[in-house]
Motif scaffolding. Structure first.
Motif, short mmCIF file in Angstrom:
data_model
loop_
_atom_site.label_atom_id
_atom_site.label_comp_id
_atom_site.label_asym_id
_atom_site.label_seq_id
_atom_site.Cartn_x
_atom_site.Cartn_y
_atom_site.Cartn_z
N HIS A 1 0.84 -1.20 0.00
CA HIS A 1 0.00 0.00 0.00
C HIS A 1 0.88 1.25 0.00
O HIS A 1 0.58 2.22 -0.71
N GLY A 2 1.96 1.22 0.77
CA GLY A 2 2.85 2.38 0.82
C GLY A 2 3.49 2.68 -0.52
O GLY A 2 3.59 3.84 -0.94
N LYS A 3 3.90 1.65 -1.23
CA LYS A 3 4.52 1.85 -2.54
C LYS A 3 3.50 2.35 -3.58
O LYS A 3 3.78 3.25 -4.36
N ILE A 4 2.30 1.78 -3.55
CA ILE A 4 1.24 2.23 -4.45
C ILE A 4 0.84 3.66 -4.10
O ILE A 4 0.63 4.50 -4.99
N GLY A 5 0.75 3.96 -2.81
CA GLY A 5 0.40 5.31 -2.37
C GLY A 5 1.44 6.33 -2.78
O GLY A 5 1.11 7.47 -3.14
N LEU A 6 2.71 5.95 -2.76
CA LEU A 6 3.77 6.87 -3.19
C LEU A 6 3.66 7.16 -4.68
O LEU A 6 3.76 8.32 -5.09
N VAL A 7 3.41 6.15 -5.48
CA VAL A 7 3.20 6.36 -6.93
C VAL A 7 1.99 7.25 -7.14
O VAL A 7 2.01 8.18 -7.96
N CYS A 8 0.92 7.00 -6.40
CA CYS A 8 -0.29 7.80 -6.49
C CYS A 8 0.01 9.26 -6.15
O CYS A 8 -0.48 10.18 -6.83
N THR A 9 0.81 9.49 -5.12
CA THR A 9 1.16 10.85 -4.73
C THR A 9 1.92 11.56 -5.84
O THR A 9 1.65 12.74 -6.11
N PHE A 10 2.83 10.87 -6.51
CA PHE A 10 3.57 11.50 -7.61
C PHE A 10 2.62 11.90 -8.74
O PHE A 10 2.73 12.99 -9.31
N PHE A 11 1.66 11.03 -9.07
CA PHE A 11 0.72 11.36 -10.13
C PHE A 11 -0.24 12.47 -9.71
O PHE A 11 -0.61 13.31 -10.53
N MET A 12 -0.65 12.48 -8.43
CA MET A 12 -1.51 13.56 -7.96
C MET A 12 -0.75 14.89 -7.98
O MET A 12 -1.32 15.93 -8.31
N PHE A 13 0.53 14.84 -7.64
CA PHE A 13 1.36 16.05 -7.70
C PHE A 13 1.46 16.54 -9.15
O PHE A 13 1.35 17.73 -9.42
N GLY A 14 1.65 15.61 -10.09
CA GLY A 14 1.68 15.98 -11.50
C GLY A 14 0.37 16.60 -11.96
O GLY A 14 0.36 17.57 -12.72
N HIS A 15 -0.75 16.07 -11.49
CA HIS A 15 -2.06 16.62 -11.83
C HIS A 15 -2.18 18.05 -11.27
O HIS A 15 -2.68 18.94 -11.95
N THR A 16 -1.69 18.25 -10.05
CA THR A 16 -1.74 19.57 -9.44
C THR A 16 -0.88 20.56 -10.22
O THR A 16 -1.30 21.69 -10.48
N VAL A 17 0.32 20.15 -10.60
CA VAL A 17 1.20 21.03 -11.36
C VAL A 17 0.59 21.36 -12.72
O VAL A 17 0.65 22.50 -13.19
N ARG A 18 -0.03 20.38 -13.32
CA ARG A 18 -0.66 20.59 -14.64
C ARG A 18 -1.77 21.63 -14.57
O ARG A 18 -1.99 22.38 -15.51
N HIS A 19 -2.47 21.69 -13.46
CA HIS A 19 -3.58 22.63 -13.30
C HIS A 19 -3.23 23.80 -12.38
O HIS A 19 -4.13 24.43 -11.83
N ARG A 20 -1.96 24.13 -12.23
CA ARG A 20 -1.53 25.17 -11.31
C ARG A 20 -2.08 26.55 -11.67
O ARG A 20 -2.28 27.39 -10.80
N ARG A 21 -2.34 26.79 -12.95
CA ARG A 21 -2.86 28.11 -13.35
C ARG A 21 -4.25 28.34 -12.78
O ARG A 21 -4.65 29.47 -12.56
N TRP A 22 -5.00 27.28 -12.52
CA TRP A 22 -6.34 27.43 -11.95
C TRP A 22 -6.26 28.11 -10.60
O TRP A 22 -7.10 28.93 -10.25
N TYR A 23 -5.22 27.79 -9.82
CA TYR A 23 -5.11 28.37 -8.48
C TYR A 23 -4.87 29.86 -8.55
O TYR A 23 -5.44 30.63 -7.77
N SER A 24 -4.04 30.31 -9.47
CA SER A 24 -3.77 31.75 -9.58
C SER A 24 -5.01 32.49 -10.09
O SER A 24 -5.31 33.58 -9.64
N LYS A 25 -5.74 31.88 -11.02
CA LYS A 25 -6.97 32.51 -11.50
C LYS A 25 -8.07 32.42 -10.45
O LYS A 25 -8.80 33.37 -10.24
N GLY A 26 -8.19 31.28 -9.79
CA GLY A 26 -9.25 31.05 -8.83
C GLY A 26 -9.14 31.93 -7.60
O GLY A 26 -10.14 32.34 -7.02
N SER A 27 -7.93 32.24 -7.18
CA SER A 27 -7.77 33.04 -5.97
C SER A 27 -8.03 34.52 -6.23
O SER A 27 -8.26 35.28 -5.30
N ARG A 28 -7.97 34.98 -7.50
CA ARG A 28 -8.23 36.39 -7.80
C ARG A 28 -9.71 36.69 -7.93
O ARG A 28 -10.13 37.81 -7.75
N ASP A 29 -10.51 35.70 -8.30
CA ASP A 29 -11.94 35.96 -8.52
C ASP A 29 -12.72 36.04 -7.23
O ASP A 29 -12.41 35.56 -6.24
#
Length: 145
Positions: free
Chosen positions: A117-145
């Motif tokens: 579970h720990g190894k699968i969770g670590l891989v999952c965390t890397f992919f979730m981090f990649g998803h967050t980085v891919r959508h990082r512009r949403w945070y800058s736009k979302g916090s201004r509105d």
């Protein structure tokens, strides 16, 4: 209103993800030992609670973006990104192995299933981090509105 909820959900995910990762790494390093005068049971319990909270926020995030649960399979099947599909599947696998690990930990203590579970969770965390980085512009736009 939905955008406000999404902003709260996403910022909560940003706060929880590194904490859950750190607690998982700590469990891996402890090998059943104690740390800071707290025994391993306390750290495992904390990791379980934080991970469940993170999983609930992930499900809320998907619900806010994709609508009702009955639409999720079709949205996932039609999604053009294989990486996104893999992230979704590895998340489900991490949750499933986590639930099985909780059951085995309650019955037998630490088992190899927790390590998987720990190894699968670590891989999952890397992919979730990649998803967050891919959508990082949403945070800058979302916090201004």
């Amino acid at each position: 209103m939905k955008k406000n909820y999404l902003l709260i959900c996403n910022k909560s995910l940003l706060l929880l993800m590194p904490v859950v990762l750190a607690s998982g790494v700590l469990l891996e390093c402890l090998h059943g030992g104690s740390f800071c005068r707290l025994d391993n049971t306390c750290w495992v319990s904390l990791h379980i609670v934080l991970s469940m909270l993170l999983s609930l926020f992930v499900l809320w995030h998907v619900r806010l973006n994709w609508g009702d649960v009955c639409n999720w399979y079709m949205r996932l099947a039609r999604h053009r990104s294989r990486g996104f599909r893999f992230t979704f599947i590895i998340f489900l696998l991490a949750v499933l192995t986590g639930l099985l690990s909780i059951a085995s930990w309650l019955c037998y203590g630490h088992t190899p299933l927790g390590g998987w579970h720990g190894k699968i969770g670590l891989v999952c965390t890397f992919f979730m981090f990649g998803h967050t980085v891919r959508h990082r512009r949403w945070y800058s736009k979302g916090s201004r509105d």
